[in-house]
Scaffold this active site. Structure first.
Site, mmCIF file in Angstrom:
data_model
loop_
_atom_site.group_PDB
_atom_site.id
_atom_site.type_symbol
_atom_site.label_atom_id
_atom_site.label_comp_id
_atom_site.label_asym_id
_atom_site.label_seq_id
_atom_site.Cartn_x
_atom_site.Cartn_y
_atom_site.Cartn_z
ATOM 1 N N ASN A 170 103.569 47.218 72.179
ATOM 2 C CA ASN A 170 104.013 48.603 72.245
ATOM 3 C C ASN A 170 102.866 49.519 72.625
ATOM 4 O O ASN A 170 101.712 49.259 72.315
ATOM 5 C CB ASN A 170 104.639 49.046 70.913
ATOM 6 C CG ASN A 170 103.613 49.572 69.927
ATOM 7 O OD1 ASN A 170 103.175 50.723 70.008
ATOM 8 N ND2 ASN A 170 103.185 48.721 69.003
ATOM 9 N N SER A 171 103.228 50.556 73.330
ATOM 10 C CA SER A 171 102.268 51.633 73.551
ATOM 11 C C SER A 171 103.014 52.949 73.398
ATOM 12 O O SER A 171 103.208 53.699 74.342
ATOM 13 C CB SER A 171 101.583 51.512 74.912
ATOM 14 O OG SER A 171 102.467 51.848 75.935
ATOM 15 N N ILE A 172 103.452 53.172 72.168
ATOM 16 C CA ILE A 172 104.216 54.384 71.857
ATOM 17 C C ILE A 172 103.312 55.608 72.006
ATOM 18 O O ILE A 172 103.735 56.646 72.516
ATOM 19 C CB ILE A 172 104.774 54.318 70.413
ATOM 20 C CG1 ILE A 172 105.574 53.028 70.183
ATOM 21 C CG2 ILE A 172 105.603 55.561 70.104
ATOM 22 C CD1 ILE A 172 106.814 52.857 70.997
ATOM 23 N N CYS A 187 94.881 53.029 65.565
ATOM 24 C CA CYS A 187 95.940 52.901 66.553
ATOM 25 C C CYS A 187 95.344 52.593 67.917
ATOM 26 O O CYS A 187 94.518 53.346 68.424
ATOM 27 C CB CYS A 187 96.762 54.173 66.638
ATOM 28 S SG CYS A 187 98.039 54.055 67.886
ATOM 29 N N ASN A 243 96.466 46.579 61.688
ATOM 30 C CA ASN A 243 97.170 47.238 62.772
ATOM 31 C C ASN A 243 97.293 46.224 63.911
ATOM 32 O O ASN A 243 96.839 45.090 63.784
ATOM 33 C CB ASN A 243 96.402 48.487 63.221
ATOM 34 C CG ASN A 243 97.363 49.564 63.737
ATOM 35 O OD1 ASN A 243 98.264 49.257 64.507
ATOM 36 N ND2 ASN A 243 97.162 50.794 63.320
ATOM 37 N N THR A 295 107.397 44.709 62.706
ATOM 38 C CA THR A 295 108.235 44.354 63.851
ATOM 39 C C THR A 295 109.553 43.699 63.442
ATOM 40 O O THR A 295 110.586 43.911 64.073
ATOM 41 C CB THR A 295 107.437 43.406 64.779
ATOM 42 O OG1 THR A 295 106.269 44.111 65.204
ATOM 43 C CG2 THR A 295 108.244 42.990 65.984
HETATM 44 C C1 FMN Z 1 106.626 50.054 67.732
HETATM 45 C C2 FMN Z 1 105.480 50.108 66.797
HETATM 46 C C3 FMN Z 1 104.970 51.346 66.412
HETATM 47 C C4 FMN Z 1 103.885 51.414 65.539
HETATM 48 N N1 FMN Z 1 103.426 52.644 65.148
HETATM 49 C C5 FMN Z 1 102.425 52.715 64.249
HETATM 50 C C6 FMN Z 1 101.985 53.963 63.747
HETATM 51 O O1 FMN Z 1 102.500 55.013 64.105
HETATM 52 N N2 FMN Z 1 100.958 53.967 62.849
HETATM 53 C C7 FMN Z 1 100.375 52.836 62.397
HETATM 54 O O2 FMN Z 1 99.462 52.906 61.578
HETATM 55 N N3 FMN Z 1 100.782 51.622 62.844
HETATM 56 C C8 FMN Z 1 101.785 51.540 63.749
HETATM 57 N N4 FMN Z 1 102.216 50.298 64.175
HETATM 58 C C9 FMN Z 1 101.570 49.095 63.640
HETATM 59 C C10 FMN Z 1 102.359 48.534 62.460
HETATM 60 O O3 FMN Z 1 102.382 49.445 61.399
HETATM 61 C C11 FMN Z 1 101.744 47.211 61.968
HETATM 62 O O4 FMN Z 1 100.421 47.464 61.531
HETATM 63 C C12 FMN Z 1 101.701 46.142 63.054
HETATM 64 O O5 FMN Z 1 102.847 46.225 63.862
HETATM 65 C C13 FMN Z 1 101.568 44.724 62.495
HETATM 66 O O6 FMN Z 1 102.662 44.358 61.710
HETATM 67 P P1 FMN Z 1 103.950 43.529 62.277
HETATM 68 O O7 FMN Z 1 103.403 42.369 63.049
HETATM 69 O O8 FMN Z 1 104.729 43.152 61.087
HETATM 70 O O9 FMN Z 1 104.683 44.467 63.173
HETATM 71 C C14 FMN Z 1 103.295 50.234 65.049
HETATM 72 C C15 FMN Z 1 103.822 48.992 65.439
HETATM 73 C C16 FMN Z 1 104.903 48.911 66.294
HETATM 74 C C17 FMN Z 1 105.430 47.569 66.670
#
Ligand code: FMN
Ligand code: FAD
Ligand code: FAD
Ligand code: FMN
Ligand code: FES
Ligand code: FES
Lengths: 251, 299, 299, 251
Positions: free
Chosen positions: C67-69, C128, C190, C264
């Site tokens: 993702n690159s939101i 991030c 992250n 995710t």
């Molecule tokens: C679509 C998306 C948006 C994310 N937005 C943020 C965010 O705004 N702030 C943040 O600290 N981490 C953000 N993350 C990171 C997640 O909080 C998490 O640290 C990371 O996805 C690893 O966990 P996972 O593998 O269970 O997704 C985002 C991840 C994804 C996939």
């Protein structure tokens, strides 16, 4: 060693936990020796990535088969295949058992360690050996063949108790030149001690988690004594069969 | 059909495929003619024999592999005596991967190897995550990488490839240090640090705890590293990390890799590298593009 | 049945489950009572509204997500006016995730939020990967992390959690800097830097090129980071990275995490966090172990 | 919105590329509006991870169905399911079309963009609209229904040429109050221009790759004009239906 994609010739279930997979390939049946194994992969499933090692269980003319126990993801997914589906086989791999001629051979297996025994028995027979076979299982579900001395821990089939208890008695009363064995490590360990005590040569087939299966990755080592030194040997290439007296058991 | 020949440092490769160090061995010569590959890469050799780590050394995770082999190898002299002879039989480039504990040891190894025949390149493994106080310390420090590379390239005429670890804050800086030191090329990535736990036994699955993570799960990370490094260096990149098929290989080439290596996937299907060669030829043909134009062609 | 209550910094959680910032929203309140979670974590809020990055922002890879939101969010004031009100309706802890470009801005945000009701903790997103000159620079520099944490913890009484990036050479050093600065807890990991290429178009799949890699493919890496950090810090860890089910969650807890977050996987099955809570209770019951004994119980 | 695991009521193939999946659930058929969609996942396959969005195509009593085109991994894997297998559905999601009463409505679809049209048509019909439908496909394989004005690019079925060419003529000669459309973006773009030129309101259903499907991840944005500013709107939550005149097309 060859990499083959072969259709399943037959798949049949001994019971809920065990099944037999067979294939036809002349070149392979010519090559294989008892105690060797193949790395088997269902090529239609990407994960789990790694192929899994299985011993050749039976060889008859151009047909060879594996006896497989369902214990995890891959063995379960193999059990769901049907005749005609394609399986990837890499092998034959490993050293296999060293076959003696015209001796008193004792075969000892535990659980799925029975897998290589029918092929081993057949080849030893061809070399004029006098063969006695012991097999141990937890329950009657782990017994594969009526013609061997079966032992079950729950006593439901054959002799009652651990297979090694019965082998111990047998060794006391009977002449044995060489013991061939495959089974769980605790069983092998006890068996090796028995053989050392009785001054009988013992060849054991070891198991380790494998990646390459051919000797390339160094992933599957066991400690073995060699020239008074403990060295790591690869189960896939230097083994899976080792001189039981030389194996150094993991802490 | 397009033949995909490349130049990598001082070497000409008949195609851009090799195998990743430690994931391939002469055993596979039973399966196909190893001369079909653009290059062969040995497992990492150290000055003295190495027993490697205690087992359990390998664990499969859901989408990849963890290993902590610990550079088990017969040592430099035994390598020269046995494996090197055998490698020379193949009509392709030979990349010898080496590692050592000090810059001095590295130089001594190069000097010893340089008087052998049949070696085309050295891959300097400064990035193995499985050996304490060796390798990885080098690979995370720009100055040491610069110094090591400079000294190595000053003693040999052969192609020198520095293999980088992804376990750093800025892989670009390490890559630039290697380039400044005179490296002819870079290899990336080595494995990421990874781990797995048996939740029933509450035990580390690898005896060493932390191991090197490879396979499909690391591909997006590897690709990103290759892309970033390709933006800043002028020397060729040998890319690896989760390559399972020609599509994967193409991603790395388009991101900037001149050559690619198949690693973990060799264990799954030892013919993968051969299949990728063929696949690249087909792609170039179908897209009417010369392989060398494809390198770094991302827009 | 064992209830798995925990203490996290100054907070008591009824169970060790929360959701990862940016992967969950109030929308899911239509599916289940969000009060069932040990804590809720907001997506990251910045001082001013942020449009976020240009699309394409999301790409699924073979075993994960890129993702690159770019931290799209309505900004602090709008958050306070609308979402914060709604979050307060739930009977659980609220962790507000914040990010900013300077230490000063961080402090101003904390001061503004501190006078609101219903906030239990701040998660400081210094990691991030999708915002230039913001976040990530902080997260890779020990001194800045120390300084930032020290200043934040000196202005608020609430639990302060520093969220770490895995894209560094030594996550231990960053973790120790945060602890030294007075952090009440750490959140990790992250996303990793990752990338994907469309080989037919020879284009980057994400508009931004490099994005944040999450999901099952990063689990072994995340676990390793949590384990390493747990060895060196005394403050609690909120773990995340590829958690899809209770087995995954248990690995992190056994490695040293006090709490875990589902990220995710919420997109795959929004009930995952609820299912994990139940699964942890069952595990503790079946293994006759108190949840708090499980934390860091690896041998 | 609800998360349901429902058995497949029926799966049927229109031709090699298109199939229809139907389910039974009273609560859902009561809730849904035309233009809304579900996030669908085959829970027995872990990868690809993400569910995929599909529009509700038909609703009849307690049965609702999807019209799906095989284009990649997930759609192919859904096509291999059989009756009774369990599918995970999250929805209904999105805003859906805004339905007018007693107007002249024109429905324009292209390719798989036909999917939401049967349900939309039925509901508009119920509101007393006079409805005309145009549908475009590349070949006869992309034509689903004989009762609409079909156009094919290869001219094999119905009118020959792009659907927008025929819609252009229709708009010149017929009174139209509102246009509803779903289809490939180039088609939508041309159609919106036509509607603006003819001062006709146009509602278009947009597609974007989605992760959450509910508005939580901000992954699926499109640029839309709002109060003279260009803002990002979420296709999954603010859409998928947008006022065509407001959409700012990507460079
Ligand atoms: C679509 C998306 C948006 C994310 N937005 C943020 C965010 O705004 N702030 C943040 O600290 N981490 C953000 N993350 C990171 C997640 O909080 C998490 O640290 C990371 O996805 C690893 O966990 P996972 O593998 O269970 O997704 C985002 C991840 C994804 C996939
Ligand atoms: C030389 C050799 C011969 C074997 N012969 C047979 C046989 O004839 N019949 C039979 O049923 N089984 C045999 N096995 C065991 C068989 O390989 C395992 O049961 C199988 O790998 C389990 O795979 P799984 O995915 O079903 O289980 P998993 O869920 O992967 O794991 C269950 C257990 O299997 C073992 N295992 C996992 N991966 C591997 C691997 N890559 N290599 C080796 N072991 C692994 C581990 O101990 C693990 O705890 C043999 C093993 C070896 C080493
Ligand atoms: C609101 C909405 C309604 C839709 N309704 C229908 C419908 O009724 N019938 C139908 O056949 N198709 C519909 N689609 C398109 C459908 O979602 C895609 O065809 C499907 O996701 C492709 O998945 P795949 O794995 O088979 O293909 P992939 O191999 O994943 O990709 C093929 C193409 O599908 C698109 N795609 C991939 N992942 C996603 C995702 N997560 N979300 C959206 N698009 C994606 C991309 O453009 C990609 O290039 C709709 C899409 C949206 C956004
Ligand atoms: C079992 C195993 C052993 C490895 N041994 C070495 C090694 O000796 N030297 C080295 O530089 N890299 C070694 N690697 C790393 C690989 O060369 C490669 O960089 C890494 O695995 C990533 O590629 P892959 O994902 O295709 O496997 C090893 C990897 C594996 C899996
Ligand atoms: S499994 Fe690779 S060396 Fe034995
Ligand atoms: S898909 Fe997550 S916001 Fe639209």
């Amino acid at each position: 060693m060859q990499l083959k994609k072969l259709p399943i010739q037959n798949i049949s279930f001994l019971n809920q936990n065990y099944f037999e997979l067979s294939f036809r390939d002349e070149k392979i049946t010519e090559l294989v020796k008892p105690g060797q194994f193949f790395q088997i992969k269902n090529p239609s499933k990407k994960f789990p990535l790694l192929p899994r090692p299985f011993s050749i269980s039976k060889v008859e003319k151009d047909t060879f088969s594996f006896l497989i126990k369902k214990i995890g993801k891959v063995t379960r997914s193999l059990s769901e295949l049907v005749q005609g589906e394609i399986v990837q086989l890499l092998g034959p791999l490993g050293n296999g058992f060293t076959l003696v001629d015209n001796k008193n051979s004792l075969l000892v297996s535990g659980g799925i360690g029975y897998a290589p025994m029918p092929f081993l028995e057949k080849e030893l027979h061809g070399k004029g050996n006098h063969i006695t076979s012991f097999h141990g299982g937890r329950t009657g579900n782990d017994i594969f063949c009526r013609e061997v001395m079966n032992c079950t821990e729950d006593g439901s089939v054959g002799l009652s108790g651990f297979v090694t208890e019965h082998v111990e008695k047998y060794l006391q009363d009977n002449p044995v030149d060489v013991v061939y064995s495959c089974g769980p490590e605790p069983m092998l360990k006890v068996l090796v001690e028995l053989c050392i005590k009785n001054s009988v040569q013992v060849q054991i087939s070891m198991e380790r988690i494998m990646a390459c299966g051919v000797g390339a990755c160094c992933g599957c080592v066991v400690s073995v004594e060699e020239n008074n030194e403990v060295v790591y040997k690869k189960v896939c290439k230097d083994g899976p069969v080792f001189d039981g007296a030389k194996v150094v058991w993991d802490e | 059909m397009n033949k995909c020949e490349i130049q990598f440092g001082k070497m000409k490769w008949k195609n851009p495929l090799t195998v990743a160090s430690g994931t391939f061995g002469l055993e596979y010569a039973e399966l196909f003619d190893l001369s079909l590959l653009g290059a062969l890469t040995t497992k990492t050799i150290t000055p003295k024999p190495k027993k490697g780590n205690k087992p359990q050394r390998i664990v499969e995770t859901e989408v990849g592999l963890l290993n902590s082999i610990g550079l088990q190898n017969p040592g430099l002299e035994e390598f020269i005596k046995t494996d090197l002879q055998k490698y020379q039989e193949f009509d392709t480039n030979l990349i010898v991967s080496i590692s050592a504990s000090t810059i001095d040891e590295f130089i001594k190894m190069i000097e010893r190897l340089d008087i052998q025949t049949g070696i085309d390149a050295y891959e300097i493994n400064v990035s193995c995550p499985n050996v304490e106080n060796e390798g990885i310390a080098f690979g995370t420090n720009e100055e040491i990488v610069f110094e090591l590379t400079r000294k190595i390239t000053s003693v040999t005429e052969k192609t020198v490839i520095i293999k980088l670890t992804p376990n750093v804050t800025s892989i670009e800086n390490i890559a630039l240090a290697a380039q400044k030191g005179g490296a002819d090329g870079l290899a990336l990535i080595n494995t990421l640090y990874g781990m797995a736990i048996d939740v029933d036994a509450r035990k580390l699955k690898l005896r060493n705890g932390i191991g090197g993570y490879s396979g499909p799960g690391i591909k997006p990370i590897a690709l990103q590293n290759v892309y970033r490094v390709a933006q800043v260096v002028a020397i060729p990149i040998l890319a690896m990390g989760g390559i399972s098929n020609v599509q994967d290989a193409l991603e790395f080439v388009i991101a900037g890799a001149t050559a690619v290596a198949v690693g973990t996937q060799n264990f799954v299907n030892p013919f993968t590298s051969i299949e990728v060669i063929r696949g690249l030829e087909v792609y170039c043909h179908q897209h009417s593009v010369d392989f060398n134009e494809l390198i770094g062609s991302i827009t």
